[in-house]
Design a protein around this motif. Structure first.
Motif, PDB file in Angstrom:
ATOM      1  N   SER A  55       0.841  -1.194   0.000  1.00 14.64           N
ATOM      2  CA  SER A  55       0.000   0.000   0.000  1.00 14.64           C
ATOM      3  C   SER A  55       0.880   1.249   0.000  1.00 14.64           C
ATOM      4  N   VAL A  70      -0.755   4.194  -8.522  1.00 16.11           N
ATOM      5  CA  VAL A  70      -2.084   3.590  -8.597  1.00 16.11           C
ATOM      6  C   VAL A  70      -1.988   2.199  -7.990  1.00 16.11           C
ATOM      7  N   ILE A  71      -2.820   1.920  -7.006  1.00 19.22           N
ATOM      8  CA  ILE A  71      -2.821   0.638  -6.311  1.00 19.22           C
ATOM      9  C   ILE A  71      -4.043  -0.159  -6.766  1.00 19.22           C
ATOM     10  N   GLU A  72      -3.822  -1.392  -7.177  1.00 18.59           N
ATOM     11  CA  GLU A  72      -4.911  -2.217  -7.701  1.00 18.59           C
ATOM     12  C   GLU A  72      -5.871  -2.628  -6.585  1.00 18.59           C
ATOM     13  N   GLU A  73      -7.033  -3.126  -6.983  1.00 18.40           N
ATOM     14  CA  GLU A  73      -8.121  -3.415  -6.059  1.00 18.40           C
ATOM     15  C   GLU A  73      -7.862  -4.613  -5.155  1.00 18.40           C
ATOM     16  N   THR A  74      -6.778  -5.348  -5.395  1.00 17.80           N
ATOM     17  CA  THR A  74      -6.504  -6.546  -4.585  1.00 17.80           C
ATOM     18  C   THR A  74      -6.251  -6.204  -3.115  1.00 17.80           C
ATOM     19  N   PRO A  79      -9.674  -0.039  -6.414  1.00 17.95           N
ATOM     20  CA  PRO A  79      -8.414   0.574  -6.855  1.00 17.95           C
ATOM     21  C   PRO A  79      -8.362   2.039  -6.427  1.00 17.95           C
ATOM     22  N   TYR A  80      -7.172   2.548  -6.201  1.00 17.91           N
ATOM     23  CA  TYR A  80      -7.060   3.960  -5.836  1.00 17.91           C
ATOM     24  C   TYR A  80      -5.727   4.530  -6.292  1.00 17.91           C
ATOM     25  N   TYR A  81      -5.735   5.840  -6.459  1.00 20.75           N
ATOM     26  CA  TYR A  81      -4.503   6.589  -6.722  1.00 20.75           C
ATOM     27  C   TYR A  81      -4.128   7.272  -5.417  1.00 20.75           C
ATOM     28  N   PRO A 102      -8.471   6.231  -9.236  1.00 18.87           N
ATOM     29  CA  PRO A 102      -7.318   6.017 -10.123  1.00 18.87           C
ATOM     30  C   PRO A 102      -7.228   7.108 -11.175  1.00 18.87           C
TER      31      PRO A 102
END
Length: 215
Positions: A55, A70-74, A79-81, A102
């Motif tokens: 994270s 950008v972090i993936e939804e896992t 997902p978020y930036y 994102p």
């Protein structure tokens, strides 16, 4: 360590002036989140929740420098930036994270159109030496001429080519125009451009500038 909510709230109040209203704000210290204010893009982080490996909070605490990605939804099922900044709370390393949707995929700018006196001129992006946010207005400089644009600095940054580097809350510089980097009388870094312009490097961008420029 017991830290009051009012003390932590000051960080979110400071950020309110320049982050979008939909942003969520998290503060983490040690191995957990200690404060969270939900915006429209809500990761539903709970105070006391453990920091997840990979994270933004985890990355900033490990490198000690400003980090955006950008972090993936896992990780959070969404997902978020995120943009994370290292801070210090009562002598302990901590991080404040701004959480946004994102970033949209858009091509880098090839030119910017700026206003000079009563004229609007399209300027090729490679001719721009640096950009500045001053008194809630955005300016960019080419051949020492100041051009005004309506695009905020934070939005410009998302679509600039890799030759541009954020060095301060108020400045983005074109690396191609850097002549040298020195220290001022307080040992803070200064970027000197080829035309003699001096731009300060803020502490929050210090590590990133060193990492990108390799010194």
């Amino acid at each position: 360590m017991e830290i009051s909510k009012d003390y932590l709230k000051q960080y979110s109040i400071l950020l309110e002036e320049w982050v979008p209203k939909e942003a969520s704000i998290a503060i983490a210290m040690g191995d957990q989140y200690i404060y969270y204010v939900a915006g429209k893009h809500d990761l539903r982080i709970k105070e006391g929740q453990k920091i997840k490996p990979g994270s933004i909070a985890d990355l900033v605490l490990k490198c000690g420098c400003r980090t955006e990605a950008v972090i993936e939804e896992t990780l959070f099922q969404l997902p978020y930036y995120g943009v994370g900044y290292p801070i210090n709370i009562n002598g302990e390393n901590a991080v404040v994270v701004v959480i946004l949707p994102p970033k949209p995929t858009a091509p880098p700018y090839r030119f910017l159109t700026g206003k000079l006196e009563e004229e609007w001129r399209p300027i090729p992006i490679e001719k721009i030496a640096y950009m500045e946010s001053l008194q809630k207005k955005t300016w960019f400089y080419a051949d020492k001429e100041p051009y005004k644009t309506n695009i905020p600095l934070k939005e410009l940054q998302q679509r600039l080519p890799e030759s541009f580097l954020r060095i301060h809350r108020s400045y983005i510089v074109n690396i191609s125009f850097i002549d040298r980097i020195i220290r001022d009388f307080s040992s803070n870094l200064l970027v000197l451009l080829q035309d003699g312009t001096e731009l300060p490097v803020s502490q929050s961008y210090n590590a990133e500038v060193r990492n990108v420029l390799g010194f």
